[in-house]
Design an enzyme around this catalytic site. Structure first.
Site, mmCIF file in Angstrom:
data_model
loop_
_atom_site.group_PDB
_atom_site.id
_atom_site.type_symbol
_atom_site.label_atom_id
_atom_site.label_comp_id
_atom_site.label_asym_id
_atom_site.label_seq_id
_atom_site.Cartn_x
_atom_site.Cartn_y
_atom_site.Cartn_z
ATOM 1 N N GLU A 95 20.996 -17.282 -33.080
ATOM 2 C CA GLU A 95 19.773 -16.826 -32.407
ATOM 3 C C GLU A 95 18.550 -17.437 -33.056
ATOM 4 O O GLU A 95 17.609 -17.842 -32.383
ATOM 5 C CB GLU A 95 19.682 -15.286 -32.452
ATOM 6 C CG GLU A 95 18.519 -14.704 -31.629
ATOM 7 C CD GLU A 95 17.196 -14.565 -32.373
ATOM 8 O OE1 GLU A 95 16.189 -14.219 -31.736
ATOM 9 O OE2 GLU A 95 17.151 -14.820 -33.591
ATOM 10 N N ASP A 119 17.268 -6.223 -31.564
ATOM 11 C CA ASP A 119 16.879 -7.238 -32.537
ATOM 12 C C ASP A 119 15.704 -6.676 -33.330
ATOM 13 O O ASP A 119 14.598 -6.564 -32.802
ATOM 14 C CB ASP A 119 16.492 -8.523 -31.788
ATOM 15 C CG ASP A 119 16.173 -9.678 -32.724
ATOM 16 O OD1 ASP A 119 16.210 -9.499 -33.954
ATOM 17 O OD2 ASP A 119 15.863 -10.775 -32.200
ATOM 18 N N HIS A 126 11.753 -12.809 -41.955
ATOM 19 C CA HIS A 126 12.243 -14.169 -42.242
ATOM 20 C C HIS A 126 12.050 -14.574 -43.703
ATOM 21 O O HIS A 126 11.891 -15.771 -44.001
ATOM 22 C CB HIS A 126 11.600 -15.197 -41.288
ATOM 23 C CG HIS A 126 12.185 -15.119 -39.904
ATOM 24 N ND1 HIS A 126 11.860 -15.995 -38.894
ATOM 25 C CD2 HIS A 126 13.080 -14.257 -39.365
ATOM 26 C CE1 HIS A 126 12.540 -15.675 -37.790
ATOM 27 N NE2 HIS A 126 13.273 -14.617 -38.061
HETATM 28 N N1 TRP Z 1 13.880 -12.705 -32.252
HETATM 29 C C1 TRP Z 1 12.980 -12.851 -33.370
HETATM 30 C C2 TRP Z 1 13.822 -13.217 -34.567
HETATM 31 O O1 TRP Z 1 14.975 -12.911 -34.609
HETATM 32 C C3 TRP Z 1 12.209 -11.598 -33.685
HETATM 33 C C4 TRP Z 1 11.313 -11.183 -32.590
HETATM 34 C C5 TRP Z 1 10.054 -11.578 -32.415
HETATM 35 C C6 TRP Z 1 11.613 -10.313 -31.521
HETATM 36 N N2 TRP Z 1 9.528 -11.003 -31.305
HETATM 37 C C7 TRP Z 1 10.479 -10.208 -30.738
HETATM 38 C C8 TRP Z 1 12.736 -9.605 -31.182
HETATM 39 C C9 TRP Z 1 10.460 -9.429 -29.607
HETATM 40 C C10 TRP Z 1 12.714 -8.800 -30.049
HETATM 41 C C11 TRP Z 1 11.574 -8.728 -29.266
HETATM 42 O O2 TRP Z 1 13.325 -13.790 -35.477
HETATM 43 ZN ZN ZN Z 2 16.068 -11.438 -34.906
#
Ligand code: TRP
Ligand code: ZN
Ligand code: CA
Length: 332
Positions: free
Chosen positions: A186, A215, A302
């Site tokens: 992902e 997530d 992160h």
């Molecule tokens: N998907 C992103 C990640 O894994 C995190 C993320 C940012 C997110 N904005 C989002 C997840 C909105 C769900 C909805 O780094």
């Molecule tokens: Zn994520």
């Protein structure tokens, strides 16, 4: 357990019937009175024939946290991460798969190749339900290479796993077929979920009634965000939070930035939960949710500090329970 509520509801009618039967058997003189006595019982018995919806169990947050601890030790033993193409990813997948196999799921690993390495999606089907009505819930299992990825996205992975295990413990047999998924790569561009959707036959795609995505659901300075993509799914999550008396907001931090995007683009109704990433919590949000205004929802997003210390257990507990509630409600 599956018919817990139905049984409770039918008890008064059954008791009246049993009482009437006892009276008829033990008191011959009372037989003449039976039609009058059983008439109301017959009226009451009709609603009991309809099976009342089964309620989701409370998901034990300690179980979800135990999965997070395992993800963290997997990262520690594998160079500090669980990233695509690294041994910590495969070890995470093996852990999740082993739990599901032991609980009676039918699991398969889907391979793909990206950024010079093999990636893996884990797909777990719960036997039973209508094969033409498939409710899915998923989370990405990979971390970035800079850290162990416990809030992002050990939390979603662990909550989906514990919900699947709760389905098995309850012997839940809903009308719809249930499928739980853990996505690879992902963090490199939603690769695993895109691969999965791209390789569905049109019949298999059409059978999916909904995809629920998780997530980042335990951010340390949490907000309570609900995806607003499909109104029916959104309502199920909002109703759950209304029942807790916790206000929610629509998720807007990068719409389409997670694994629901491929499903939505393919026409599948999607929904999900999110507690915030690098955006800053406002004063108004801190007033209604607590936490710290002027700070990010996840200051370790992160980063190497995205460890088990980077998780708000109240948010994790609520969102795990909300996940189970949505699966139980939407699958019936
Ligand atoms: N998907 C992103 C990640 O894994 C995190 C993320 C940012 C997110 N904005 C989002 C997840 C909105 C769900 C909805 O780094
Ligand atoms: Zn994520
Ligand atoms: Ca709980």
């Amino acid at each position: 357990m599956p018919l817990r509520r139905a049984r409770l509801r039918s008890r008064p009618a059954a008791a009246v019937l049993a009482g009437g039967l006892l009276t008829a058997l033990l008191v011959p003189g009372a037989v003449a009175a039976e039609p009058a006595a059983t008439a109301p019982a017959a009226v009451e018995a009709a609603p009991a024939a309809r099976v009342a919806p089964e309620q989701a169990p409370d998901i034990p947050v300690a179980n979800v946290q135990a999965h997070l601890a395992r993800f963290q030790s997997i990262a520690a033993a594998n160079g500090g991460n669980r990233a695509h193409g690294r041994p910590g990813y495969r070890a995470s997948l093996d852990y999740v798969r082993q739990q599901l196999d032991a609980a009676g799921f039918t699991t398969r690993v889907q391979q793909f190749s990206t950024f010079g390495s093999i990636g893996y999606n884990l797909v777990a089907d719960w036997p039973g339900g209508d094969p033409n009505q498939v409710l899915m819930a998923g989370a990405h299992l990979d971390s970035v290479s800079s850290g162990p990825g416990i809030n992002d996205n050990g939390t979603g992975s662990a909550a989906v796993l514990e919900t699947a295990l709760a389905v098995a413990r309850a012997g839940f047999q809903p009308r719809e077929h249930l499928r739980f998924t853990w996505w690879g790569a992902e963090e490199l561009g939603l690769v695993g979920s895109r691969y999965y959707v791209a390789n569905l036959s049109s019949a298999d795609r059409a059978a999916i009634t909904g995809y629920l995505n998780f997530d980042m659901i335990g951010s340390p300075n949490p907000g309570y965000f609900v995806y607003d993509d499909d109104p029916q799914i959104e309502k199920v999550f909002k109703d759950f939070y209304a029942g807790l008396g916790v206000p929610t907001e629509i998720e807007t931090e990068g719409d389409g930035r997670s694994d629901h995007a491929a499903f939505k683009n393919a026409g599948v109704p999607v929904g999900g939960l999110f507690t915030g990433a690098s955006r800053t919590k406002s004063a108004a949000q801190a007033a209604k949710w607590g936490g710290t205004a002027g700070q990010p929802f996840d200051r370790c997003y992160h980063s190497s500090c995205d460890t088990t210390s980077n998780v708000n257990s109240t948010a994790l507990d609520r969102n795990s329970d909300a996940l189970a509630h949505a699966v139980w409600t939407l699958a019936e």
